[in-house]
Design a protein around this motif. Sequence first.
Motif, mmCIF file in Angstrom:
data_model
loop_
_atom_site.group_PDB
_atom_site.id
_atom_site.type_symbol
_atom_site.label_atom_id
_atom_site.label_comp_id
_atom_site.label_asym_id
_atom_site.label_seq_id
_atom_site.Cartn_x
_atom_site.Cartn_y
_atom_site.Cartn_z
ATOM 1 N N PRO A 171 32.659 36.953 37.865
ATOM 2 C CA PRO A 171 33.819 36.114 37.569
ATOM 3 C C PRO A 171 34.090 35.032 38.613
ATOM 4 N N LEU A 172 33.301 35.044 39.702
ATOM 5 C CA LEU A 172 33.542 34.042 40.741
ATOM 6 C C LEU A 172 33.483 32.632 40.172
ATOM 7 N N ALA A 173 32.564 32.386 39.251
ATOM 8 C CA ALA A 173 32.400 31.041 38.714
ATOM 9 C C ALA A 173 33.369 30.751 37.574
ATOM 10 N N GLY A 174 34.152 31.741 37.184
ATOM 11 C CA GLY A 174 35.112 31.525 36.096
ATOM 12 C C GLY A 174 36.302 30.711 36.571
ATOM 13 N N THR A 175 37.147 30.314 35.621
ATOM 14 C CA THR A 175 38.273 29.450 35.999
ATOM 15 C C THR A 175 39.259 30.146 36.912
ATOM 16 N N GLU A 176 39.289 31.479 36.841
ATOM 17 C CA GLU A 176 40.263 32.208 37.646
ATOM 18 C C GLU A 176 40.047 31.985 39.138
ATOM 19 N N PHE A 177 38.764 32.026 39.569
ATOM 20 C CA PHE A 177 38.479 31.902 40.999
ATOM 21 C C PHE A 177 37.942 30.537 41.366
#
Lengths: 647, 198
Positions: A171-177
């Motif tokens: 999820p690092l590359a997701g919008t959250e991070f």
Amino acid sequence: MDFFDRFAVPHPSLAIYASMAAIGLTIIAVIAGLTYFKKWGYLWREWLTTVDHKRIGIMYLLSALLMLFRGGVDAIMMRAQLAVPENTLLDAQHYNEIFTTHGIVMILFMAMPFIMFFMNFVVPLQIGARDVAFPRLNALSFWLFFMGAMLFNISFVVGGSPDAGWTSYFPLAGTEFSESVGNNYYMIAIQIAGIGTLMTGINFITTILKMRAPGMTLMKMPMFTWSALIANVIIVFAFPVLAVLLAMGTLDRQFGTHFFTMDNGGMDMLWANIFWVWGHPEVYILILPAFGIYSEVISTFARRNLYGYKSMVGSMVIISLLSFLVWAHHFFTMGQGAFTNSIFSITTMAIAVPTGVKIFNWLLTLRKGKIVFTTPMLYSMLFIPLFTLGGVTGVMLAMSAADYQYHNTMFLVAHFHNVIIPGVVYAMLAGLHYYWPKMFGFMLNEKIGKWTAWLLSIGFILAFMPMYVSGLDGQARRMYTYSEAAGFGLMNMISFVGAAIMAIGFVLIVYNIYYSTRYESRDISNDPWDARTLEWSTHTPVPEYNFAILPDVRSNEALWDAKKNGHVLFKGEYQKIHMPNNSGIPFIMSCIFFVWGFSFVFSLWIPVILTTIGIFVCMALRSFEQDHGRYISVKEIEETETNLRGA
Amino acid sequence: MKIDNSLPLEYSTEENSLKILGFWIFLGAEIMLFATLFATYFTLENRTGSGPTGAEIFQITPVLFETIILLTSSFTVGLGIHAMRIGKQKAMITFFSITLLLGLAFLGVEIFEFVTYVHEGAGIQTSAFTSALLTTLGTHGAHVTLGFFWGLFIILQIKKRGLTPQTTNKAFIFSLYWHFLDVVWIFIFSFIYLKGMM
Ligand code: HEM
Ligand SMILES: [Cu+2]
């Protein structure tokens, strides 16, 4: 205001402002220069619209060299930041962006086009063909790659660079991070370039299977062509996987889907799995053509035919199959269980066997050879021991239990640079020196060339051997700094010195090009290295149609046979030659793709729709167009041939 | 341009046979593309989060329609190629037009289906399962849409230029593409719908 905010760089720094200025000035200088020297027409007619595989190859080469320096500056900045403990040259965010762009630029926008350069320039000549199967598609492939690369590069000054590593794990590359548009650039720019690569794959498989000169059976193909064929087969199987992966990443980031998210059923490890289903074969797409180049160079300068031709081909086929079966070695430590780990451990180590076969074949080619120490040969000789070392540490990493020690440490960084620099980069430099005279009609200076090879190697050893040590000591990769007490200072300082020496080496290459352009003799023969394969049998510079008469091939070293056994390669009379016309569509369509990509990155949906329509209009125009190419008459061929022979 | 008359028109020049081989390789790439989508779908199939499962939203009637329509269109495109081989331009254009109309009908049903899903709370953002489902179906649907325009352009060209080595070559390649989409649909039908409804 809100609207414009998105285009600003989220973490501006002096370096970024400096690059903005540099990019702006370069663009102005280029435009002014072209206008002043009235070269726009020339540029358009001879380069932007060309469908000649040799020119497309040269454009790949220029792009690759350009990107080598972009990636190199990133590398130097990283090494400078890590040179001393608790350094504040770069902050954490900037460091994240730099290791990310360094990785992507080096692999996808430097090494890939370099390989594409060799395939474009060499393969048709080596198989005695007049062009590739689909010349326009070839131009489109190049321009898509180029626009993808440019789109990726402007991320640095418009909107922010990607910062989640070249593997872009969710999820690092997701919008959250990762809130900035950086990872949108990643998804879209690589997508555009990747489409180009896939089309190259299709084009070259067709070319190699269908357009070989009379008499050249598959088992009489020169080794580089074999390596290109296998690499292209891997491309056709691996790149669609990447395309789907990037599309899903885009959907997650920009349309709120749940492929890789942490909620509503999404699965972050799915990204890692699919990424490496493409990513591991990708490294073989790079290394197999490199092996092909070493095979050509070593047999030429050992003055001996390649030892074990069949086992060379066989080992490449085995490597290409195995390359799809090892992907999970990239996450031994991410909880997949001992059984899975063991399976992937074994498949990974198995690759060492066919690779070892190749090393022994090169060594046996050298045995009894009459070795000539030219620059390309020097690179090849440095390659064998250095690459073998990298191979050994690779087997160490493949032991899944032991990998808990090395995983995500500098040991890994040392390993993959240890295979990729002597393996791929040295091959590219060897090939660059080797094919330079065929491209431009003069040699690169041998003395500077050899100095460069030695400097690069000394720099390489200093830069990367210390990383094995600090990695085993526990220095993690992708960390922007470390404490004094960790004791990594000395090793990292040595590394920095090594990287600086390598930088000097790369600058020397440019100097060599400059120096040789000015001072090297133009009076060279068609075959200055006394080589063995067909690309050296045609004129230098190579005429548009490559061969006035298609060669008659009897063995995998057709030219050598012609020279030693008096076999006549070119028999018969001139006949008119069919050639494709130039076309502006590939370039224009790729420009539209660039705008499409840029709009997509920033979610500007109206331009996205307009450019999408534009792309389809181009395709439709191409479909309705009737262009049967043109003929070069016998008279023109005669004139060209006499001129080239006279010169 | 050398024309070899012992071969069907679409194969008769060297350029043509290159194009057909190139297209087969392209289909190899397409297989990898759909394989990746299927692999993703099977991985995420049961990860429905708070959204509905496949069994809750799949309906046999529209899917059967879609299947029958697409299979028929694959048959008519085959007839079109047969007509082309025996030189019957008119019959060929008719069969191609029927094929494209069937393609449109398929898209119509598919759009209806998508709208129903969204109404039932199974939009693309609902869960990993719906994301994978709609992306896979959508990719296939986008291929059919592209095929529609492609086929249309080929019909126009044949009307204008007749059955030449170039136009027959294009038509033949188009038919390969259309059959391929049908094969993909069979997989979607069996492994997404039937499996999901069981
Ligand atoms: C020429 C001298 C080079 C130097 C000094 C250098 C240095 C580095 C450093 C310091 C890192 C980051 C380690 C970390 O994560 O902290 C790195 C990462 C990396 N390098 Fe290089 N590099 C060089 C050349 C290359 C080349 C030629 C390639 C590929 C063709 C390459 C591919 C990569 C990749 C893929 C990464 C991983 C990026 C990531 O972590 O996402 N490098 N390099
Ligand atoms: Cu791997």
